[in-house]
Design an enzyme around this catalytic site. Structure first.
Site, short mmCIF file in Angstrom:
data_model
loop_
_atom_site.label_atom_id
_atom_site.label_comp_id
_atom_site.label_asym_id
_atom_site.label_seq_id
_atom_site.Cartn_x
_atom_site.Cartn_y
_atom_site.Cartn_z
N HIS A 143 0.87 -1.18 0.00
CA HIS A 143 0.00 0.00 0.00
C HIS A 143 0.91 1.23 0.00
O HIS A 143 2.02 1.18 0.52
CB HIS A 143 -0.84 -0.06 1.29
CG HIS A 143 -1.92 0.98 1.40
ND1 HIS A 143 -1.65 2.26 1.80
CD2 HIS A 143 -3.26 0.91 1.22
CE1 HIS A 143 -2.79 2.95 1.84
NE2 HIS A 143 -3.78 2.15 1.50
N ASP A 220 2.89 -4.48 8.14
CA ASP A 220 1.69 -3.68 7.94
C ASP A 220 0.51 -4.63 8.10
O ASP A 220 0.21 -5.42 7.20
CB ASP A 220 1.74 -3.04 6.55
CG ASP A 220 0.41 -2.41 6.15
OD1 ASP A 220 -0.59 -2.56 6.88
OD2 ASP A 220 0.38 -1.77 5.09
N GLN A 223 -4.80 -5.13 7.04
CA GLN A 223 -5.84 -6.07 6.58
C GLN A 223 -5.85 -7.37 7.38
O GLN A 223 -6.81 -8.13 7.29
CB GLN A 223 -5.62 -6.40 5.09
CG GLN A 223 -5.74 -5.20 4.17
CD GLN A 223 -7.13 -4.56 4.19
OE1 GLN A 223 -8.13 -5.19 4.56
NE2 GLN A 223 -7.21 -3.30 3.82
N LYS A 246 -10.56 -0.46 10.22
CA LYS A 246 -10.70 -1.65 9.37
C LYS A 246 -11.03 -2.87 10.24
O LYS A 246 -11.30 -3.94 9.73
CB LYS A 246 -9.42 -1.91 8.57
CG LYS A 246 -9.14 -0.79 7.56
CD LYS A 246 -7.89 -1.09 6.77
CE LYS A 246 -7.32 0.13 6.08
NZ LYS A 246 -8.11 0.58 4.92
N CYS A 384 -4.83 2.55 -3.57
CA CYS A 384 -3.59 3.09 -2.96
C CYS A 384 -2.44 2.10 -3.12
O CYS A 384 -1.62 1.94 -2.20
CB CYS A 384 -3.79 3.44 -1.49
SG CYS A 384 -4.92 4.78 -1.24
N1 PLP Z 1 -1.89 -0.76 4.61
C1 PLP Z 1 -2.84 -1.50 4.05
C2 PLP Z 1 -2.54 -2.91 3.61
C3 PLP Z 1 -4.12 -0.97 3.87
O1 PLP Z 1 -5.07 -1.72 3.33
C4 PLP Z 1 -4.36 0.37 4.27
C5 PLP Z 1 -5.67 0.99 4.02
O2 PLP Z 1 -6.36 0.64 3.08
C6 PLP Z 1 -3.33 1.08 4.88
C7 PLP Z 1 -2.11 0.48 5.04
C8 PLP Z 1 -3.54 2.48 5.38
O3 PLP Z 1 -4.47 2.48 6.42
P1 PLP Z 1 -4.99 3.85 7.04
O4 PLP Z 1 -5.47 4.67 5.90
O5 PLP Z 1 -6.08 3.43 7.96
O6 PLP Z 1 -3.86 4.47 7.75
#
Ligand code: PLP
Length: 426
Positions: A143, A220, A223, A246, A384
């Site tokens: 991401h 990270d 998910q 999430k 993203c």
């Molecule tokens: N990493 C992953 C794999 C994601 O799916 C997301 C959000 O879609 C993020 C990071 C970023 O999350 P946030 O926007 O809640 O900080």
């Protein structure tokens, strides 16, 4: 009552704990008031859980109860409400600790979400340890929030961002990843589950490979936290980042897990109130971990809501949730991929929660718009994760992502909607 089927052998990697056959999706749905929404004359079918999940009544009520009964600023007050608010906030930290199986509450830092957690590590640990010529290793499926913070750091330091490649199924090529680990590598940052492809990375193996040559690993977990049982001690990751929203909790709150010894050694992220133990114009002594990283008044109600969300997930049982979503994904994969003209993007053997696809001759935005007319919420775009879209040769995909309250009937509705799209563009 919907019974959970046994998981296939291919998904045993991390979903090994026994599923409880009493998982009742009908009862789960009743906990989410928003699921009663009607959209363009249809029952809402919410399949955009990877972007954000809906909130159970337990979370909504916990936030409301906090403002009704306990609201005050934390840590600095001696009065009744301040002590109650502080207790609520610190108790949410303990809930997160136990949810992640961290060894101590001090290892949990409240942040705004995954993005802020990764930026925190890049700007503290990263700035302290990464020098010109060093390398940060990520994967091709990250991401943007696990790419850009490292790019910023590398630009500042004259370091290099290295990217481990993936194969045509969207799986990390482990041998290539291992080959890229070298004496210059100072940090590894990898998603647990890819939001664009659904790939479940072999995170324990990745961590072992990096640790074998003394490199710390940030995972990270945006998910993964809502989708599978987790144990950061068993994984032995150095940092683990996730977002509350999430995981059925509120927006604007999330957490960073860090090993205590690491957190103690790295500098603060931001300066301000609460992160200090004393301040003079000559010198500031920082507060102890985790408060050292929590400058200013935090989102106290958000932390309370996040604690309530994780308790809710614990009550459902993470193994049940993993099994339920696995069954939904397997079913959705079958029915959606059988529709002529549909191509799945991301066909890893180990997948979770996410079905990304494109259709011949139809832009994903048109798929999303037509499905919306049927009351079905999916996400379309680059999610993203533009580099991985580019790798697959697409600008965007349509993405259905599943959560605790989704059903096979909803996937049937999705398949009917996609069929309709096909006919409109035939
Ligand atoms: N990493 C992953 C794999 C994601 O799916 C997301 C959000 O879609 C993020 C990071 C970023 O999350 P946030 O926007 O809640 O900080």
């Amino acid at each position: 009552m919907t019974k959970v089927l046994k998981m296939s052998s291919s998904s045993r990697q991390t979903l090994t704990r026994e599923a409880d056959l009493d998982f009742d999706v009908g009862r789960v749905r009743a906990d989410f008031p928003i699921l009663r929404t009607r959209v363009h004359g249809h029952d809402l079918v919410y399949l955009d859980n990877a972007a954000t999940s809906q909130k159970p009544r337990a979370v909504i009520e916990a936030i409301s109860r906090y403002y009704d009964c306990d609201n005050a600023n934390i840590h600095r007050g001696v009065h009744y409400l301040s002590e109650r608010a502080t207790a609520d906030y610190e108790s949410a930290r303990k809930t997160i600790q136990s949810f992640l199986h961290a060894s101590r509450p001090e290892e949990i830092v409240f942040v705004r979400g995954t993005t802020e957690a990764i930026n925190l590590v890049a700007q503290t640990y990263g700035r302290q340890h990464i020098r010109a010529g060093d390398e940060v290793l990520i994967t091709a499926m990250e991401h943007h929030s696990n790419i850009v913070p490292w790019q910023l750091l590398c630009e500042e330091k004259g370091a290099k961002l290295k990217v481990a490649p993936i194969n045509e199924d969207g799986e990390l090529i482990l041998e290539e990843f291992e080959r890229l680990l070298g004496p210059q590598t100072k940090m590894v940052a990898v998603s647990h589950i890819s939001n664009a492809l659904g790939t479940l990375n072999p995170i324990a193996t990745i961590i072992k490979m990096a640790h074998a040559i003394g490199i710390p690993v940030l995972v990270d977990g945006a998910q993964a936290v809502p989708r599978m049982p987790l144990d950061v001690q068993e994984l032995d990751c150095d940092f683990y980042a996730f977002s509350g929203h999430k995981a059925y909790g509120p927006t604007g709150i999330g957490a960073l897990y860090g090993k205590l010894a690491l957190l103690e050694r790295i500098p603060p992220y931001q300066g301000g109130g609460d992160m200090i133990s004393s301040v003079t114009f000559e010198k500031t002594i920082y507060n102890k971990v985790p408060h050292k990283f929590e400058a200013g008044t935090p989102d106290i109600a958000g932390a309370v809501g996040l604690g309530a969300a994780l308790e809710y997930l614990n009550d459902l049982g993470m193994a049940n949730i993993a099994a339920h979503e696995h069954e939904l994904l397997a079913y959705a994969t079958d029915v959606v991929s059988a529709i002529p003209g549909v191509r799945l993007i991301g066909t890893a053997k180990e997948k979770s929660g996410v079905l990304s696809f494109v259709m011949d001759g139809v832009h994903p935005h048109d798929i999303g718009t037509i499905l919306d007319q049927e009351g079905i919420a999916i996400r379309t775009g680059h999610h993203c994760a533009q580099p991985v879209m580019e790798w697959f040769g697409v600008d965007a995909t349509a993405r259905a992502s599943f959560g605790v309250y989704n059903t096979k009937q909803e996937i049937d509705a999705l398949a009917r909607g996609v069929e309709k799209v096909r006919k409109v563009f035939a």
